[in-house]
Scaffold this motif. Sequence first.
Motif, mmCIF file in Angstrom:
data_model
loop_
_atom_site.group_PDB
_atom_site.id
_atom_site.type_symbol
_atom_site.label_atom_id
_atom_site.label_comp_id
_atom_site.label_asym_id
_atom_site.label_seq_id
_atom_site.Cartn_x
_atom_site.Cartn_y
_atom_site.Cartn_z
ATOM 1 N N UNK A 123 0.786 -1.234 0.000
ATOM 2 C CA UNK A 123 0.000 0.000 0.000
ATOM 3 C C UNK A 123 0.817 1.283 0.000
ATOM 4 N N UNK A 124 2.113 1.182 0.283
ATOM 5 C CA UNK A 124 2.928 2.398 0.409
ATOM 6 C C UNK A 124 4.205 2.322 -0.414
ATOM 7 N N UNK A 125 4.127 1.654 -1.538
ATOM 8 C CA UNK A 125 5.309 1.458 -2.376
ATOM 9 C C UNK A 125 5.915 2.785 -2.820
ATOM 10 N N UNK A 126 5.072 3.751 -3.150
ATOM 11 C CA UNK A 126 5.594 5.028 -3.657
ATOM 12 C C UNK A 126 5.540 6.146 -2.615
ATOM 13 N N UNK A 234 7.255 -3.156 -6.730
ATOM 14 C CA UNK A 234 8.351 -2.479 -6.036
ATOM 15 C C UNK A 234 9.568 -2.362 -6.946
ATOM 16 N N UNK A 235 9.903 -3.477 -7.614
ATOM 17 C CA UNK A 235 11.075 -3.470 -8.493
ATOM 18 C C UNK A 235 10.891 -2.495 -9.649
ATOM 19 N N UNK A 236 9.697 -2.485 -10.219
ATOM 20 C CA UNK A 236 9.433 -1.582 -11.336
ATOM 21 C C UNK A 236 9.513 -0.129 -10.907
ATOM 22 N N UNK A 255 5.168 8.733 -8.850
ATOM 23 C CA UNK A 255 4.099 7.943 -8.279
ATOM 24 C C UNK A 255 3.861 6.692 -9.126
ATOM 25 N N UNK A 256 3.175 5.732 -8.554
ATOM 26 C CA UNK A 256 2.901 4.483 -9.266
ATOM 27 C C UNK A 256 2.189 4.724 -10.583
#
Length: 309
Positions: A123-126, A234-236, A255-256
């Motif tokens: 939920x907080x990758x970015x 995450x990797x992307x 941002x995503x």
Amino acid sequence: MTDVFGVRPRATSVDGVEMRVTRLVMVLLAGVLVSGCSGPEDPGAAESASVERVMEQVLERGDATRDEVVAHWDKVNAALAECMKAEGYEYLPYIDQAAVDRRVALGLSREQFVQRYGYGLTTLIDYLPQGTARVDPNREKLRAMPADQAGGWKRRLMVCQRDAERQFGPAPNIASLTLSAEESARSDKIYASVDADQRVVEALKTRAGCLREKGFDSADQRSLALSKAAERFRDGFERAVETAAGSGRDSSGLRLEDVFAAGELAELKRLQAREIAEARQTEPCQWPYDDLYKQVYKEYLDKALAGEL
């Protein structure tokens, strides 16, 4: 030997790595923000605080606010810049995004955090805490330096980091220290005493029963599946950050939505909904154990500091 101290008595998946329930660990900054390493190669290492004292300092700073964390690193960065300058090196201030606990940065209670973000895995990758950065600005400078100059820069930084820790103490929420075998044995004795305490043993059983009653694996392998599923996102995203850094662009606003297509974002949204739904059920089983563990840990740490353990 390197040990990392903090108060997080739980099984936590960080980048897909499952930590065992009864160990006090903080791995968020491991290898990123090592705020003072002491070892045989470091002159003056004998002047460092005892391992028990460092553990106490970290415990005391474990609930620092975002402003307190940023203020600590602002002081450290200023000291590092002066220390590096004394030897003719330039150091650019940098606070890693992992330096501030995301729940603390968002100003949420643990209950509020779980309701909105679950475990915080998908939920907080970015998410970027205010005052921190995704990329160390010194990294690109190092890449442009001749190898011998870069080596000298890194060696000087280690000395400066050690001096800054002596002056300002361990960073809030994290302390990484290179331990001798004797120091490691002392810290392990504290952990083992806490793990063996009957109150902790019973709390762990209660936690496991609570999870089983809700239909979840008490061995905490479930979050690995979520973390694995989110890995490509995450990797992307990290690749996009690296690309921006390599071209000299600021990635703080990335941002995503800037990285992934609509179909991929829909898939991620489904993962996030699954995570939040699960965490809302499982985390209330975890919190009583966390609270009890911290209490017992402090008791044994106090005994160790008093020479009674």
